[in-house]
Design a protein around this motif. Structure first.
Motif, PDB file in Angstrom:
ATOM      1  N   ASN A   1       0.816  -1.219   0.000  1.00 57.35           N
ATOM      2  CA  ASN A   1       0.000   0.000   0.000  1.00 57.35           C
ATOM      3  C   ASN A   1       0.847   1.266   0.000  1.00 57.35           C
ATOM      4  O   ASN A   1       0.489   2.264  -0.620  1.00 57.35           O
ATOM      5  CB  ASN A   1      -0.945   0.006   1.200  1.00 57.35           C
TER       6      ASN A   1
ATOM      7  N   ALA B   1       1.941   1.747  -3.486  1.00 58.52           N
ATOM      8  CA  ALA B   1       0.818   2.270  -4.272  1.00 58.52           C
ATOM      9  C   ALA B   1       0.592   3.744  -3.945  1.00 58.52           C
ATOM     10  O   ALA B   1       0.342   4.565  -4.830  1.00 58.52           O
ATOM     11  CB  ALA B   1      -0.442   1.462  -3.987  1.00 58.52           C
TER      12      ALA B   1
ATOM     13  N   SER C   1      -7.769  -1.832  -0.430  1.00 54.59           N
ATOM     14  CA  SER C   1      -7.354  -1.541  -1.802  1.00 54.59           C
ATOM     15  C   SER C   1      -8.115  -2.419  -2.784  1.00 54.59           C
ATOM     16  O   SER C   1      -8.582  -3.512  -2.443  1.00 54.59           O
ATOM     17  CB  SER C   1      -5.851  -1.710  -1.961  1.00 54.59           C
ATOM     18  N   HIS C   2      -8.222  -1.917  -3.987  1.00 49.89           N
ATOM     19  CA  HIS C   2      -8.958  -2.580  -5.067  1.00 49.89           C
ATOM     20  C   HIS C   2     -10.391  -2.865  -4.675  1.00 49.89           C
ATOM     21  O   HIS C   2     -10.949  -3.887  -5.057  1.00 49.89           O
ATOM     22  CB  HIS C   2      -8.254  -3.867  -5.511  1.00 49.89           C
TER      23      HIS C   2
ATOM     24  N   THR D   1     -14.026  -0.971  -4.916  1.00 46.00           N
ATOM     25  CA  THR D   1     -14.687   0.211  -5.465  1.00 46.00           C
ATOM     26  C   THR D   1     -16.141  -0.087  -5.744  1.00 46.00           C
ATOM     27  O   THR D   1     -16.509  -1.235  -5.985  1.00 46.00           O
ATOM     28  CB  THR D   1     -13.983   0.683  -6.756  1.00 46.00           C
TER      29      THR D   1
ATOM     30  N   ARG E   1     -10.380   3.124  -9.568  1.00 47.91           N
ATOM     31  CA  ARG E   1      -9.342   2.154  -9.266  1.00 47.91           C
ATOM     32  C   ARG E   1      -9.473   1.554  -7.864  1.00 47.91           C
ATOM     33  O   ARG E   1      -8.824   0.568  -7.550  1.00 47.91           O
ATOM     34  CB  ARG E   1      -7.965   2.810  -9.407  1.00 47.91           C
ATOM     35  N   GLY E   2     -10.290   2.189  -7.040  1.00 50.62           N
ATOM     36  CA  GLY E   2     -10.499   1.649  -5.699  1.00 50.62           C
ATOM     37  C   GLY E   2      -9.248   1.650  -4.846  1.00 50.62           C
ATOM     38  O   GLY E   2      -9.087   0.828  -3.953  1.00 50.62           O
ATOM     39  N   GLU E   3      -8.366   2.594  -5.102  1.00 52.04           N
ATOM     40  CA  GLU E   3      -7.088   2.554  -4.405  1.00 52.04           C
ATOM     41  C   GLU E   3      -6.796   3.789  -3.568  1.00 52.04           C
ATOM     42  O   GLU E   3      -5.924   3.748  -2.707  1.00 52.04           O
ATOM     43  CB  GLU E   3      -5.963   2.422  -5.435  1.00 52.04           C
TER      44      GLU E   3
ATOM     45  N   ASN F   1      -7.252   5.474 -18.205  1.00 49.61           N
ATOM     46  CA  ASN F   1      -6.534   4.588 -17.291  1.00 49.61           C
ATOM     47  C   ASN F   1      -5.066   4.428 -17.685  1.00 49.61           C
ATOM     48  O   ASN F   1      -4.535   3.335 -17.699  1.00 49.61           O
ATOM     49  CB  ASN F   1      -7.239   3.220 -17.277  1.00 49.61           C
TER      50      ASN F   1
END
Ligand code: ADP
Ligand code: MG
Length: 651
Positions: free
Chosen positions: A13, A16, A75-76, A78, A96-98, A303
């Motif tokens: 994370n 990221a 993370s990931h 969404t 991106r759900g991040e 993206n």
């Protein structure tokens, strides 16, 4: 070699986070985008210490059900896409759900939310990288209003290296402000506020018309000089505003492009924009624009970049031509010419004063008064005298320096020479006078290739023969050959040297304005002004708050013609907002002095009288040390006698 192992989630994370969370402004961007994706009509942003200590975003959007709170920070995870195909038609800013997971990994995050239809909401605090199970146990009831509150505390508290890269509070605030500004521009129908601590930076009520939002952010004068643009090519729609060429900037930051509501940067479209303005702007000046592109989501890939600032068009060249074509057509049908075509006449004329008619009248009256004063032998440049107009400053006494000023004592001011209030000590010699002036110490054949600066004879010699050509160059006969001088560059250099010397001894001489000039600023600019008030005072700008986002300029550096006051002031503020480091430091001051000198100097296109030419030439020894104007352009070129002889085959 060590074994290959899977990284723990904390590290994953944090890596990221490195991609998307660079500084507080990135947090602001992600959180505000989430609020907009949630359909909020109001978004309130609060920062502490430039956002490093706290970024809080409160929205009235659809909220997150309590049971989904843990997922929001994983993370990931969404709610915005479900499948790879969905990626082709993303309509939301995020997908991106991040973001929340990345932010949680490098801060202490608190998320509180209540969907409108639920009686109670829930909240969750995390320091990131906790399992779903742990997170579920941490969810607590929350009694807030419908919508979502996200608080990001102590950014990078656990990433000391990243924290070290953060800049001053002022710089981080201005980046965060820019992040809000971009999204607020893209979504005029949403009410935004931005606060730093208790200080309100923006309060932007919802607007139906985009121009009103632009005006709220960039001031009325900018909004008034925008040209509406509209174009359609199949399903691709282009709309918005571009600046009249006179609204140019020394940077490209005021070029805003929104693709389907998303602020983007695109090299090729920037190129198209600059191409459309080719020939309308000087080099180093850039157009202003606020443009929206709308196209079906499948025609563009958003993206390709973690922060989605860059995008890839399916048919980039078509979008390029559409932008360029639309702008060119618009420019052809718009009368851009009036202020651009005739530099010589236009530049000499007083700049039109913005503002109501009555102010122009006041200016005119003051100019009359000043003239009367001068005729009576008074000193029109006295500390409380009405300010001279631009024409007076440029046309009659551009080189008279302020009272107690910079002029060297042995030099009679040209206006004095002309008005006869002082004895004329220098014979006036027409440049075309057949009798060459005697030039002592002239024979220096060995120095034929001397640099133009060295060619400048010491002060006190007879005035050289000189003439102005094209209203921008001075051609001077020197013993070594012909020197061609750029009048603006030389004057700028001379003023700069004088300023530099002068400012070391205290504040610059100021000129008080009878009627203060009100300058409207953007909230960001206003913040810069507040933070640099002492430095601006040292430069001669006395300021007072004027309500809203305006300041009243009470006095200005005396050497600055009033007609250029506002422009110079705005550019100073811009320069200050860019300058890193301590205000007042040499590194900050120097570029400001350059700028002042540039604004105060005669321009290319200003016709000069003979007395003015001589006055300027008499001061050119100040340009001795370096023969370049502060921008690095040469001030003079020498065509040596030797070279002339060689060209004409005399040797
Ligand atoms: P993304 O925006 O890419 O989906 P985020 O990590 O930014 O990923 O957010 C994760 C999820 O949390 C979102 O998909 C959304 O469902 C929810 N969420 C985040 N912020 C908000 C908000 N302000 N209002 C409502 N839902 C939100
Ligand atoms: Mg998001």
């Amino acid at each position: 070699m060590s074994r290959i192992e899977k990284l723990p989630p904390v590290v994953v994370n944090q890596i990221a986070a490195g991609e998307v969370i660079e500084r507080p402004a990135s947090v602001v961007k992600e959180l505000v985008e989430n609020a907009l994706d949630a359909g909020a009509t109001r978004v309130d942003v609060t920062l502490l210490r430039g956002g490093v200590e706290l970024v809080r975003v409160v929205d009235n959007g659809r909220g997150i059900p309590p049971e989904e709170l843990p997922l929001a920070v994983l993370s990931h995870a969404t709610s915005k896409i479900r499948s790879a195909e969905d990626l082709e038609r993303v309509q939301t800013l995020g997908f991106r759900g991040e973001a929340l997971a990345s932010i949680a990994a490098v801060s202490q995050l608190r998320l509180a939310s209540r969907p409108a239809q639920q009686r109670q909401g829930a909240e969750l605090s995390t320091t990131g990288s906790e399992s779903e199970e742990v997170l579920r146990r941490k969810v607590r009831p929350w009694g807030g209003p419908p919508g979502t509150v996200v608080e990001v505390n102590h950014l990078f508290y656990n990433a000391p290296v990243r924290r070290k890269f953060l800049r001053s509070t002022q710089t981080e605030t201005s980046h965060a402000t820019e992040a809000v500004l971009r999204l607020a521009l893209a979504h005029p129908q949403v009410h935004f506020t931005l606060r730093h601590g208790k200080r309100l930076i923006y309060d932007l009520p919802p607007q139906q018309q985009w121009l009103r939002r632009i005006e709220a952010l960039f001031g009325r004068e900018t909004a008034q000089r925008l040209i509406p643009i509209q174009g359609q090519d199949g399903p691709v729609r282009l709309s918005g505003y571009v600046g009249h060429p006179e609204l140019n900037r020394p940077h490209t930051r005021w070029q805003y492009l929104f693709l389907n509501g998303r602020p983007v940067r695109d090299r090729s479209l920037t190129h198209a924009l600059n191409e459309a303005y080719r020939g309308l702007l000087l080099t180093g000046r850039y157009p202003v624009c606020f443009l929206r592109l709308e196209m079906p989501p499948e025609m563009v890939d958003v993206n390709v970049h973690p922060t989605k600032l860059e995008v890839r068009f399916q048919d980039g060249s078509r979008v390029y031509s559409q932008l360029l074509g639309t702008l060119r057509r618009k420019f052809l049908e718009t009368d851009l010419g009036t202020r651009l075509q005739v530099p010589s006449e236009q530049a000499a004329a007083p700049e039109p004063q913005p503002g109501p008619q009555s102010l122009q009248f006041v200016d005119w009256a003051k100019a009359q008064l000043a003239r009367q004063h001068q005729a009576q032998g008074g000193n029109p440049a006295g500390p409380h005298a009405p300010p001279p107009t631009l024409t007076q400053q440029l046309g009659e006494n551009p080189f008279v320096l302020p009272p107690g000023g910079y002029a060297l004592p042995e030099e009679p001011a040209p206006s004095a020479v002309r008005s006869g209030t002082q004895e004329t000590s220098q014979p006036q010699q027409a440049p075309w006078d057949p009798e060459p002036p005697s030039s002592p110490g002239a024979e220096a054949p060995g120095q034929a290739k001397a640099s133009p600066a060295e060619a400048f004879p010491p002060q006190g010699t007879e005035p050289p023969r000189a003439m102005q050509v094209h209203n921008r160059y001075l051609v001077v006969e020197e013993p070594q050959g012909i020197v061609v001088i750029d009048q603006h560059a030389l004057h700028e250099r001379v003023l700069y040297e004088q300023l530099r010397e002068r400012v070391a001894g205290g504040p610059l001489p100021t000129q008080r304005l009878l009627v203060p000039q009100v300058v409207e600023l953007t909230p960001e600019e206003l913040a810069t002004v507040r933070e640099n008030q002492a430095l601006l005072a040292q430069l001669g700008f006395e300021l007072e708050a004027f309500g809203g986002q305006a300041v009243a300029v009470q006095s200005h550096p005396a050497l600055l013609p009033p007609g250029r006051l506002e422009e110079a002031f705005r550019e100073l503020v811009h320069r200050l907002s860019q300058a890193p480091g301590t205000p007042g430091a040499e590194a900050v001051l120097d570029p400001l002095l350059h700028l002042l000198a540039c604004k105060a100097a005669v321009k290319a296109g200003d016709p000069l009288s003979e007395a003015e030419i001589q006055a300027l030439l008499r001061q050119r020894h100040l340009a001795q040390n370096t023969h370049h104007c502060p921008h690095g352009r040469p001030t003079a070129l020498l065509l040596s006698r030797e070279e002339l002889d060689r060209q004409f085959l005399r040797t």
